[in-house]
Design a protein around this motif. Structure first.
Motif, mmCIF file in Angstrom:
data_model
loop_
_atom_site.group_PDB
_atom_site.id
_atom_site.type_symbol
_atom_site.label_atom_id
_atom_site.label_comp_id
_atom_site.label_asym_id
_atom_site.label_seq_id
_atom_site.Cartn_x
_atom_site.Cartn_y
_atom_site.Cartn_z
ATOM 1 N N ARG A 282 51.410 57.842 53.375
ATOM 2 C CA ARG A 282 51.840 56.455 53.166
ATOM 3 C C ARG A 282 52.309 56.211 51.795
ATOM 4 O O ARG A 282 52.098 55.615 51.097
ATOM 5 N N HIS A 283 52.461 57.537 51.404
ATOM 6 C CA HIS A 283 52.702 57.406 49.568
ATOM 7 C C HIS A 283 53.869 56.471 49.595
ATOM 8 O O HIS A 283 55.044 56.431 49.712
ATOM 9 N N ALA A 301 51.172 51.012 39.746
ATOM 10 C CA ALA A 301 50.048 50.822 38.561
ATOM 11 C C ALA A 301 48.654 50.815 39.228
ATOM 12 O O ALA A 301 48.170 50.068 40.078
ATOM 13 N N GLY A 302 47.699 52.214 38.875
ATOM 14 C CA GLY A 302 46.280 52.318 39.303
ATOM 15 C C GLY A 302 46.429 52.458 41.352
ATOM 16 O O GLY A 302 47.148 53.887 41.275
ATOM 17 N N VAL A 303 45.715 52.766 41.414
ATOM 18 C CA VAL A 303 44.809 53.432 43.051
ATOM 19 C C VAL A 303 45.926 53.111 43.822
ATOM 20 O O VAL A 303 45.893 54.218 44.549
ATOM 21 N N ILE A 304 46.677 52.019 43.897
ATOM 22 C CA ILE A 304 47.727 52.086 45.098
ATOM 23 C C ILE A 304 48.662 52.980 44.821
ATOM 24 O O ILE A 304 49.357 53.156 46.263
ATOM 25 N N CYS A 305 49.090 53.658 43.916
ATOM 26 C CA CYS A 305 49.860 55.046 43.495
ATOM 27 C C CYS A 305 49.647 55.918 45.255
ATOM 28 O O CYS A 305 50.211 56.559 44.894
ATOM 29 N N GLY A 306 48.672 56.301 45.123
ATOM 30 C CA GLY A 306 48.164 56.945 46.227
ATOM 31 C C GLY A 306 48.690 57.297 47.665
ATOM 32 O O GLY A 306 47.823 58.068 48.055
ATOM 33 N N GLY A 307 48.694 55.491 48.361
ATOM 34 C CA GLY A 307 48.821 55.867 49.562
ATOM 35 C C GLY A 307 47.597 55.901 49.287
ATOM 36 O O GLY A 307 46.451 55.453 49.640
ATOM 37 N N MET A 308 47.206 56.680 51.371
ATOM 38 C CA MET A 308 46.186 56.566 51.913
ATOM 39 C C MET A 308 45.393 58.186 50.486
ATOM 40 O O MET A 308 44.207 57.853 51.335
#
Length: 338
Positions: A282-283, A301-308
């Motif tokens: 889910r990137h 920006a931040g950890v949300i960029c990594g998806g799962m």
């Protein structure tokens, strides 16, 4: 600004911000600092308290990183420990917000994002705003990965662990193999809980180097009972079932602490129009050099960029996202003025 008498919400459509930042975690604050430094008007909107994810960490949590790697905006982070604590981090980010008088609205949740020409109309549970650019800097700590077993909805099942004292003289099952599970198991055991760990893998996972030997010794001594290659299969009021390689095991139980990780709010990203890959990861779609998504002038920006892939981005390696985003916005503004 005017008051909408039908909904009792304040409408801020007479002010257009250069940047509206969704999320007041460390990276959202860093984006605010960069916007301020560049002379851009901005507003940070946060659905919880300041650095809400850190606030929800366990009471006695110690960061893996050193203080200097958690700094934002070039502001020193003093700590009396080699590794800073949760309490020190919250104090640091409060001081940063106060020192620079960052423009932050707390306990205000963004509900909708709508493009209007070259701007965005942002609706929250408390008001409406207009901005030329939007930075989505939300974390992933709000939605736990569920076990999907019968009885998981019982009050005795906790997906967040805070204070070990609560579990004194209780029979506790800790599910998980990594840092959070290790901390919960050790701390509750030290406060008098009868602790059993249930781990899907054949061994312990990624655990802080100063914690792992301690847990290994407790397991070896039989002080924390541990079942590897095992899974929790059912939760009942006074007991749980565990599937082990030797068969099903039923244990007396008072509490289950499920440290199975968390995931971003993908429904929010999809609702505002950010594209995600259709695989398990889910990137979200964004340009790594500018952090701009498939939506023009909307950035991640931040950890949300990594998806799962929630173990890819951290404060220390994503604080530069704020710099990239504001530099790109400033550059585009210059081009537009030529």
């Amino acid at each position: 600004m005017r008051l909408n008498t039908r909904t009792d919400k304040r409408i801020h459509l007479d002010t257009t911000y250069d940047i509206l930042i969704i999320g007041a975690g460390p990276i959202g604050l860093a984006a605010g600092l960069e916007a301020r430094k560049a002379g851009l008007s901005y507003l940070i909107v946060e659905k919880g308290c300041l650095v809400n994810s850190i606030y929800n960490y366990p009471l006695n949590m110690t960061f893996f990183s050193t203080a200097d790697r958690l700094e934002i905006g070039g502001i020193p982070f003093p700590s009396i420990h080699a590794k800073p604590t949760r309490a020190e981090a919250m104090e640091y980010y409060r001081r940063v917000a106060d020192k620079f008088e960052l423009n932050i609205n707390l306990f205000e949740e963004v509900q909708h994002l709508e493009p209007i020409g070259e701007q965005y109309h942002i609706s929250t549970n408390k008001g409406s705003y207009v901005a030329r650019h939007v930075v989505v800097a939300v974390g992933f700590y709000g939605i736990p990965n569920l076990l999907h077993v019968p009885g998981e909805n019982q009050p005795k099942v906790r997906h967040y662990y805070f204070d070990p004292h609560y579990y004194y003289r209780q029979k506790v099952v800790v599910v998980g193999a990594n840092n959070s599970a290790a901390d919960a198991a050790l701390e509750t055991w030290r406060k008098g809980a009868d602790v059993t760990m249930v781990i899907r893998q054949p061994e312990l996972g990624s655990i802080k180097y100063w914690t792992k030997p301690d847990l290994e010794n407790r397991i070896k001594a039989g002080e924390i009972k541990t079942y590897f290659n095992a899974s929790l299969t059912e939760v009942r009021e006074r007991e749980v079932d565990i599937q082990t390689p030797e068969g099903k095991l039923t244990l007396e139980n008072d509490f289950v602490i499920a440290m199975t990780g968390y995931q971003p709010d993908f429904s929010f990203l999809e609702r505002i129009g950010i594209k995600l890959t259709e695989d398990d990861k889910r990137h979200p779609q964004y340009h790594p050099e500018t952090m701009e998504t498939n939506l023009p002038n909307v950035y991640l920006a931040g950890v949300i960029c990594g998806g799962m892939d929630t173990h890819v981005w951290f404060i220390e390696n994503s604080r530069e996202h704020a710099v990239k985003i504001v530099q790109h916005i400033v550059q585009e503004e210059k081009v537009a003025q030529v």
